[in-house]
Motif scaffolding. Structure first.
Motif, PDB file in Angstrom:
ATOM      1  N   PRO A  71      22.109  21.802  35.170  1.00  0.00           N
ATOM      2  CA  PRO A  71      23.182  21.004  35.768  1.00  0.00           C
ATOM      3  C   PRO A  71      24.282  21.859  36.399  1.00  0.00           C
ATOM      4  N   GLU A  72      24.537  23.029  35.836  1.00  0.00           N
ATOM      5  CA  GLU A  72      25.575  23.897  36.397  1.00  0.00           C
ATOM      6  C   GLU A  72      25.175  24.546  37.719  1.00  0.00           C
ATOM      7  N   ASP A  73      23.929  24.355  38.142  1.00  0.00           N
ATOM      8  CA  ASP A  73      23.520  24.818  39.470  1.00  0.00           C
ATOM      9  C   ASP A  73      23.904  23.819  40.562  1.00  0.00           C
ATOM     10  N   THR A  74      24.408  22.675  40.178  1.00  0.00           N
ATOM     11  CA  THR A  74      24.830  21.665  41.146  1.00  0.00           C
ATOM     12  C   THR A  74      25.929  22.212  42.039  1.00  0.00           C
ATOM     13  N   ALA A  75      25.700  22.156  43.339  1.00  0.00           N
ATOM     14  CA  ALA A  75      26.648  22.714  44.309  1.00  0.00           C
ATOM     15  C   ALA A  75      26.125  22.465  45.723  1.00  0.00           C
ATOM     16  N   VAL A  76      26.975  22.730  46.689  1.00  0.00           N
ATOM     17  CA  VAL A  76      26.517  22.836  48.074  1.00  0.00           C
ATOM     18  C   VAL A  76      26.090  24.287  48.285  1.00  0.00           C
ATOM     19  N   TYR A  77      24.889  24.464  48.791  1.00  0.00           N
ATOM     20  CA  TYR A  77      24.339  25.802  49.007  1.00  0.00           C
ATOM     21  C   TYR A  77      24.393  26.134  50.489  1.00  0.00           C
ATOM     22  N   TYR A  78      24.882  27.337  50.764  1.00  0.00           N
ATOM     23  CA  TYR A  78      25.059  27.799  52.131  1.00  0.00           C
ATOM     24  C   TYR A  78      24.247  29.064  52.378  1.00  0.00           C
ATOM     25  N   CYS A  79      23.717  29.150  53.566  1.00  0.00           N
ATOM     26  CA  CYS A  79      23.074  30.361  54.047  1.00  0.00           C
ATOM     27  C   CYS A  79      24.070  31.088  54.948  1.00  0.00           C
ATOM     28  N   ALA A  80      24.060  32.418  54.904  1.00  0.00           N
ATOM     29  CA  ALA A  80      24.981  33.194  55.715  1.00  0.00           C
ATOM     30  C   ALA A  80      24.313  34.481  56.181  1.00  0.00           C
ATOM     31  N   ALA A  81      24.857  35.048  57.252  1.00  0.00           N
ATOM     32  CA  ALA A  81      24.292  36.270  57.826  1.00  0.00           C
ATOM     33  C   ALA A  81      25.380  37.287  58.109  1.00  0.00           C
ATOM     34  N   ARG A  82      25.074  38.529  57.838  1.00  0.00           N
ATOM     35  CA  ARG A  82      26.027  39.624  58.077  1.00  0.00           C
ATOM     36  C   ARG A  82      25.303  40.790  58.724  1.00  0.00           C
ATOM     37  N   ASN A  83      25.865  41.296  59.795  1.00  0.00           N
ATOM     38  CA  ASN A  83      25.330  42.488  60.431  1.00  0.00           C
ATOM     39  C   ASN A  83      25.805  43.691  59.616  1.00  0.00           C
ATOM     40  N   TRP A  84      24.868  44.310  58.881  1.00  0.00           N
ATOM     41  CA  TRP A  84      25.277  45.380  57.963  1.00  0.00           C
ATOM     42  C   TRP A  84      25.764  46.611  58.707  1.00  0.00           C
ATOM     43  N   ALA A  85      25.395  46.754  59.977  1.00  0.00           N
ATOM     44  CA  ALA A  85      25.796  47.934  60.743  1.00  0.00           C
ATOM     45  C   ALA A  85      27.221  47.828  61.268  1.00  0.00           C
ATOM     46  N   THR A  86      27.718  46.600  61.443  1.00  0.00           N
ATOM     47  CA  THR A  86      29.011  46.442  62.110  1.00  0.00           C
ATOM     48  C   THR A  86      30.016  45.619  61.320  1.00  0.00           C
ATOM     49  N   SER A  87      29.618  45.007  60.218  1.00  0.00           N
ATOM     50  CA  SER A  87      30.526  44.096  59.531  1.00  0.00           C
ATOM     51  C   SER A  87      30.393  44.204  58.018  1.00  0.00           C
ATOM     52  N   THR A  88      31.519  44.011  57.341  1.00  0.00           N
ATOM     53  CA  THR A  88      31.512  44.011  55.875  1.00  0.00           C
ATOM     54  C   THR A  88      31.615  42.605  55.319  1.00  0.00           C
ATOM     55  N   SER A  89      31.684  41.627  56.187  1.00  0.00           N
ATOM     56  CA  SER A  89      31.754  40.243  55.730  1.00  0.00           C
ATOM     57  C   SER A  89      30.698  39.410  56.455  1.00  0.00           C
ATOM     58  N   TYR A  90      30.400  38.259  55.851  1.00  0.00           N
ATOM     59  CA  TYR A  90      29.417  37.378  56.461  1.00  0.00           C
ATOM     60  C   TYR A  90      30.054  36.660  57.649  1.00  0.00           C
ATOM     61  N   ASP A  91      29.419  36.814  58.807  1.00  0.00           N
ATOM     62  CA  ASP A  91      29.998  36.308  60.045  1.00  0.00           C
ATOM     63  C   ASP A  91      29.504  34.919  60.421  1.00  0.00           C
ATOM     64  N   TYR A  92      28.311  34.575  59.975  1.00  0.00           N
ATOM     65  CA  TYR A  92      27.694  33.322  60.383  1.00  0.00           C
ATOM     66  C   TYR A  92      27.305  32.520  59.150  1.00  0.00           C
ATOM     67  N   TRP A  93      27.558  31.208  59.238  1.00  0.00           N
ATOM     68  CA  TRP A  93      27.317  30.324  58.111  1.00  0.00           C
ATOM     69  C   TRP A  93      26.601  29.061  58.571  1.00  0.00           C
ATOM     70  N   GLY A  94      25.756  28.551  57.694  1.00  0.00           N
ATOM     71  CA  GLY A  94      25.157  27.259  57.955  1.00  0.00           C
ATOM     72  C   GLY A  94      26.075  26.145  57.486  1.00  0.00           C
ATOM     73  N   GLN A  95      25.595  24.918  57.654  1.00  0.00           N
ATOM     74  CA  GLN A  95      26.423  23.761  57.320  1.00  0.00           C
ATOM     75  C   GLN A  95      26.342  23.387  55.844  1.00  0.00           C
ATOM     76  N   GLY A  96      25.368  23.920  55.139  1.00  0.00           N
ATOM     77  CA  GLY A  96      25.228  23.660  53.721  1.00  0.00           C
ATOM     78  C   GLY A  96      24.243  22.548  53.416  1.00  0.00           C
ATOM     79  N   THR A  97      23.673  22.621  52.225  1.00  0.00           N
ATOM     80  CA  THR A  97      22.779  21.572  51.746  1.00  0.00           C
ATOM     81  C   THR A  97      23.102  21.305  50.278  1.00  0.00           C
ATOM     82  N   GLN A  98      23.173  20.037  49.920  1.00  0.00           N
ATOM     83  CA  GLN A  98      23.597  19.651  48.581  1.00  0.00           C
ATOM     84  C   GLN A  98      22.434  19.741  47.594  1.00  0.00           C
TER      85      GLN A  98
END
Length: 121
Positions: A89-116
């Motif tokens: 039950p504690e896994d209940t959440a909105v799950y998001y996919c994200a992408a980060r260019n490891w060569a140029t960025s230290t944070s995730y730049d792109y995000w999906g809309q999420g799935t419950q």
């Protein structure tokens, strides 16, 4: 334009399984790290798992999901997966996919809309 589209969420009983998919498009992801995150109501966003697109090296799992969740990617389908087993039950959440260019960025730049994901006890 990078697009990340999650699917596969739903309602499942505790102990069950779900597989989330993240369809990625818009560019080559060869230099990217793909991550799954989740956010439950009233809680901070949590990093769940990460994978290097090139080579498919799994980089990390959150302690809370280790040995229950598996991240993978299919480069031919441009899709990242999160196989979730032994759900709680504690896994209940909105799950998001994200992408980060490891060569140029230290944070995730792109995000999906999420799935419950809802896990009933």
């Amino acid at each position: 334009q990078v697009q990340l589209v999650e699917s596969g969420g739903g309602l499942v009983q505790a102990g069950g399984s779900l597989r989330l998919s993240c369809a990625a498009s818009g560019r080559s992801f060869a230099s990217y790290i793909m991550g799954w995150f989740r956010q439950a109501p009233g809680k901070e966003r949590e990093s769940v798992a990460g994978i290097r697109w090139s080579g498919g090296e799994v980089l990390y799992y959150a302690n809370s999901v280790k040995d229950r969740f598996t991240i993978s990617r299919d480069s031919a389908k441009n899709t990242v997966y999160l196989q979730m087993d032994s759900l709680k039950p504690e896994d209940t959440a909105v799950y998001y996919c994200a992408a980060r260019n490891w060569a140029t960025s230290t944070s995730y730049d792109y995000w999906g809309q999420g799935t419950q994901v809802t896990v009933s006890s």
